[in-house]
Design a protein around this motif. Structure first.
Motif, PDB file in Angstrom:
ATOM      1  N   ALA A  27       0.823  -1.210   0.000  1.00 39.94           N
ATOM      2  CA  ALA A  27       0.000   0.000   0.000  1.00 39.94           C
ATOM      3  C   ALA A  27       0.855   1.256   0.000  1.00 39.94           C
ATOM      4  O   ALA A  27       0.453   2.295  -0.551  1.00 39.94           O
ATOM      5  CB  ALA A  27      -0.932  -0.004   1.212  1.00 39.94           C
ATOM      6  N   GLU A  28       2.046   1.170   0.605  1.00 37.65           N
ATOM      7  CA  GLU A  28       2.957   2.307   0.643  1.00 37.65           C
ATOM      8  C   GLU A  28       3.782   2.428  -0.638  1.00 37.65           C
ATOM      9  O   GLU A  28       4.605   3.341  -0.768  1.00 37.65           O
ATOM     10  CB  GLU A  28       3.898   2.180   1.846  1.00 37.65           C
ATOM     11  CG  GLU A  28       3.207   2.350   3.185  1.00 37.65           C
ATOM     12  CD  GLU A  28       2.666   3.759   3.391  1.00 37.65           C
ATOM     13  OE1 GLU A  28       3.402   4.708   3.084  1.00 37.65           O
ATOM     14  OE2 GLU A  28       1.513   3.889   3.839  1.00 37.65           O
ATOM     15  N   GLY A  29       3.593   1.515  -1.584  1.00 36.18           N
ATOM     16  CA  GLY A  29       4.262   1.614  -2.878  1.00 36.18           C
ATOM     17  C   GLY A  29       5.692   1.118  -2.901  1.00 36.18           C
ATOM     18  O   GLY A  29       6.430   1.405  -3.848  1.00 36.18           O
ATOM     19  N   LEU A  30       6.096   0.347  -1.889  1.00 38.28           N
ATOM     20  CA  LEU A  30       7.475  -0.136  -1.830  1.00 38.28           C
ATOM     21  C   LEU A  30       7.671  -1.430  -2.611  1.00 38.28           C
ATOM     22  O   LEU A  30       8.797  -1.796  -2.927  1.00 38.28           O
ATOM     23  CB  LEU A  30       7.895  -0.329  -0.368  1.00 38.28           C
ATOM     24  CG  LEU A  30       7.940   0.969   0.441  1.00 38.28           C
ATOM     25  CD1 LEU A  30       8.180   0.665   1.902  1.00 38.28           C
ATOM     26  CD2 LEU A  30       9.005   1.902  -0.090  1.00 38.28           C
ATOM     27  N   VAL A  31       6.604  -2.115  -2.895  1.00 34.35           N
ATOM     28  CA  VAL A  31       6.653  -3.314  -3.729  1.00 34.35           C
ATOM     29  C   VAL A  31       5.344  -3.377  -4.503  1.00 34.35           C
ATOM     30  O   VAL A  31       4.292  -2.985  -3.979  1.00 34.35           O
ATOM     31  CB  VAL A  31       6.860  -4.589  -2.870  1.00 34.35           C
ATOM     32  CG1 VAL A  31       5.681  -4.824  -1.949  1.00 34.35           C
ATOM     33  CG2 VAL A  31       7.102  -5.813  -3.746  1.00 34.35           C
ATOM     34  N   GLU A  32       5.410  -3.834  -5.740  1.00 38.18           N
ATOM     35  CA  GLU A  32       4.217  -3.873  -6.591  1.00 38.18           C
ATOM     36  C   GLU A  32       4.097  -5.249  -7.255  1.00 38.18           C
ATOM     37  O   GLU A  32       4.478  -5.433  -8.417  1.00 38.18           O
ATOM     38  CB  GLU A  32       4.284  -2.775  -7.650  1.00 38.18           C
ATOM     39  CG  GLU A  32       4.317  -1.368  -7.062  1.00 38.18           C
ATOM     40  CD  GLU A  32       4.412  -0.300  -8.134  1.00 38.18           C
ATOM     41  OE1 GLU A  32       4.458  -0.654  -9.333  1.00 38.18           O
ATOM     42  OE2 GLU A  32       4.449   0.886  -7.772  1.00 38.18           O
ATOM     43  N   PRO A  33       3.586  -6.234  -6.519  1.00 39.28           N
ATOM     44  CA  PRO A  33       3.438  -7.567  -7.111  1.00 39.28           C
ATOM     45  C   PRO A  33       2.402  -7.551  -8.225  1.00 39.28           C
ATOM     46  O   PRO A  33       1.473  -6.734  -8.213  1.00 39.28           O
ATOM     47  CB  PRO A  33       2.973  -8.421  -5.928  1.00 39.28           C
ATOM     48  CG  PRO A  33       2.303  -7.445  -5.002  1.00 39.28           C
ATOM     49  CD  PRO A  33       3.088  -6.173  -5.133  1.00 39.28           C
ATOM     50  N   GLU A  34       2.564  -8.464  -9.170  1.00 43.91           N
ATOM     51  CA  GLU A  34       1.575  -8.594 -10.232  1.00 43.91           C
ATOM     52  C   GLU A  34       0.316  -9.246  -9.667  1.00 43.91           C
ATOM     53  O   GLU A  34       0.315  -9.788  -8.562  1.00 43.91           O
ATOM     54  CB  GLU A  34       2.135  -9.437 -11.375  1.00 43.91           C
ATOM     55  CG  GLU A  34       3.309  -8.788 -12.100  1.00 43.91           C
ATOM     56  CD  GLU A  34       3.786  -9.642 -13.271  1.00 43.91           C
ATOM     57  OE1 GLU A  34       3.158 -10.693 -13.531  1.00 43.91           O
ATOM     58  OE2 GLU A  34       4.767  -9.248 -13.921  1.00 43.91           O
ATOM     59  N   ARG A  35      -0.753  -9.163 -10.439  1.00 43.87           N
ATOM     60  CA  ARG A  35      -2.013  -9.779 -10.032  1.00 43.87           C
ATOM     61  C   ARG A  35      -2.431 -10.820 -11.064  1.00 43.87           C
ATOM     62  O   ARG A  35      -2.303 -10.597 -12.273  1.00 43.87           O
ATOM     63  CB  ARG A  35      -3.111  -8.724  -9.922  1.00 43.87           C
ATOM     64  CG  ARG A  35      -2.880  -7.689  -8.820  1.00 43.87           C
ATOM     65  CD  ARG A  35      -3.344  -8.208  -7.478  1.00 43.87           C
ATOM     66  NE  ARG A  35      -3.184  -7.204  -6.432  1.00 43.87           N
ATOM     67  CZ  ARG A  35      -3.833  -7.219  -5.283  1.00 43.87           C
ATOM     68  NH1 ARG A  35      -4.683  -8.212  -5.041  1.00 43.87           N
ATOM     69  NH2 ARG A  35      -3.643  -6.287  -4.377  1.00 43.87           N
ATOM     70  N   SER A  36      -2.905 -11.937 -10.581  1.00 45.89           N
ATOM     71  CA  SER A  36      -3.430 -12.964 -11.477  1.00 45.89           C
ATOM     72  C   SER A  36      -4.793 -12.509 -12.005  1.00 45.89           C
ATOM     73  O   SER A  36      -5.390 -11.568 -11.462  1.00 45.89           O
ATOM     74  CB  SER A  36      -3.567 -14.285 -10.719  1.00 45.89           C
ATOM     75  OG  SER A  36      -4.608 -14.185  -9.758  1.00 45.89           O
ATOM     76  N   PRO A  37      -5.321 -13.143 -13.048  1.00 48.92           N
ATOM     77  CA  PRO A  37      -6.639 -12.768 -13.568  1.00 48.92           C
ATOM     78  C   PRO A  37      -7.727 -12.787 -12.491  1.00 48.92           C
ATOM     79  O   PRO A  37      -8.687 -12.029 -12.564  1.00 48.92           O
ATOM     80  CB  PRO A  37      -6.902 -13.816 -14.655  1.00 48.92           C
ATOM     81  CG  PRO A  37      -5.532 -14.197 -15.117  1.00 48.92           C
ATOM     82  CD  PRO A  37      -4.676 -14.172 -13.888  1.00 48.92           C
ATOM     83  N   SER A  38      -7.567 -13.649 -11.492  1.00 50.15           N
ATOM     84  CA  SER A  38      -8.557 -13.722 -10.416  1.00 50.15           C
ATOM     85  C   SER A  38      -8.276 -12.748  -9.278  1.00 50.15           C
ATOM     86  O   SER A  38      -8.999 -12.716  -8.283  1.00 50.15           O
ATOM     87  CB  SER A  38      -8.625 -15.149  -9.859  1.00 50.15           C
ATOM     88  OG  SER A  38      -7.337 -15.573  -9.436  1.00 50.15           O
ATOM     89  N   GLY A  39      -7.193 -11.942  -9.411  1.00 51.97           N
ATOM     90  CA  GLY A  39      -6.909 -10.893  -8.427  1.00 51.97           C
ATOM     91  C   GLY A  39      -5.912 -11.264  -7.349  1.00 51.97           C
ATOM     92  O   GLY A  39      -5.618 -10.440  -6.472  1.00 51.97           O
TER      93      GLY A  39
END
Length: 230
Positions: A27-39
Motif C-alpha cells: 500500500a505504501e508503494g514499496l513493492v508492486e506484485p503482479e495480479r493474477s486474472p482472479s486478483g
C-alpha cells in the motif's frame, strides 16, 4: 509466488513479518506484485529481494519508509545489484565516530552481560553506573537487546573524550520527554485491533525517531558553532 509463499521465505530472516505487514508495504508503494486474472498477488524473486531490503533497513537501521523509498529509487535508477541498505548520515545505526565496530545491530538481538561488554568495549563499572542512572538496562528478561548495544557503544566512544556516565543523565531525561510527546501521537494507532494500523504505528514511531535525531544533531551543530564563535 503467492503472498503466503513469500511470507514463508521472509520469516526465515524476519520472523516477525506478517501478511498484514506485506500488504502495508504494498500500500505504501514499496513493492508492486503482479495480479493474477482472479486478483491474487503474484510475487517475483525481485519482489522478494526488494522486501528483504525494506525489512532489513527497518530492523537493522530503523530507517523510516521515506528514506527507504529514496534508497530504493536510487538503486532502481542505478540498476545496482541487490545489497543491504546504505547508512544514512544521521540514523541510529550504532556507529560511533572513530570506531570500527559499526555494523548494524538488530533490535531483537539478545546478549548476556559479558557478551555486551566484549561486543562494545564498555567497562564493567561504566555499565553498572549506566544501569544505576537508568541510561541503559537489560529489561525484565535479563537480556540486553540491540538498542543496549548501540547505547553502550556510544557511551564507550564518548568516554574516550572524557565524558562520564553522570554527564549523560540529561540524555535520558530528554529522551523520556520525547517518548511522552511521541506516545501521544502513536498510541491511538497502536491501540487499534487492525494489524495494518499497528504496522502504521510502527512506521510512525520510526519516522518520529528519525526526525528527532535529525533535529537533535542539527541543534547540536548550531550550538557548537555558536559556542566556538563560528
Amino acid at each position: 509466488m503467492s503472498i503466503g509463499e513469500v511470507l514463508a521465505q521472509l520469516r526465515v530472516e524476519f520472523p516477525d513479518t506478517t501478511i498484514s505487514k506485506l500488504r502495508f508495504l504494498e500500500a505504501e508503494g514499496l513493492v508492486e506484485p503482479e495480479r493474477s486474472p482472479s486478483g491474487y498477488r503474484k510475487y517475483s524473486w525481485a519482489d522478494v529481494d526488494r522486501l528483504r531490503f525494506v525489512l532489513a533497513a527497518q530492523r537493522d537501521q530503523y530507517l523510516p519508509l521515506r528514506v527507504i523509498r529514496e534508497q530504493l529509487l536510487e538503486r532502481d535508477t542505478a540498476a545496482a545489484p541487490p545489497q543491504r541498505p546504505a547508512l544514512v548520515a544521521v540514523g541510529p545505526d550504532g556507529a560511533v565516530p572513530g570506531r570500527t565496530d559499526s555494523e548494524p545491530v538488530p533490535v531483537d538481538e539478545r546478549l548476556g552481560r559479558a557478551e555486551l561488554i566484549a561486543r562494545t568495549g564498555i567497562e564493567e563499572s561504566t555499565l553498572a553506573e549506566l544501569e544505576r542512572l537508568g541510561v541503559l538496562g537489560s529489561g525484565a528478561s535479563g537480556w540486553y537487546d540491540g538498542d543496549a548495544v548501540i547505547i553502550a557503544r556510544a557511551v564507550a566512544g564518548l568516554a574516550t573524550y572524557g565524558l562520564e556516565p553522570r554527564h549523560l543523565r540529561g540524555f535520558r531525561s530528554a529522551a523520556d520527554r520525547e517518548v511522552g510527546l511521541f506516545a501521544q501521537l502513536v498510541a491511538p494507532l497502536a491501540r487499534q485491533k487492525d494489524p495494518a494500523a499497528r504496522a502504521r504505528a510502527d512506521e510512525l514511531a520510526r519516522e518520529l525517531a528519525s526526525l528527532s535525531q535529525q533535529l537533535h544533531a542539527a541543534l547540536v551543530r548550531v550550538g557548537l558553532r555558536s559556542a566556538l564563535g563560528g
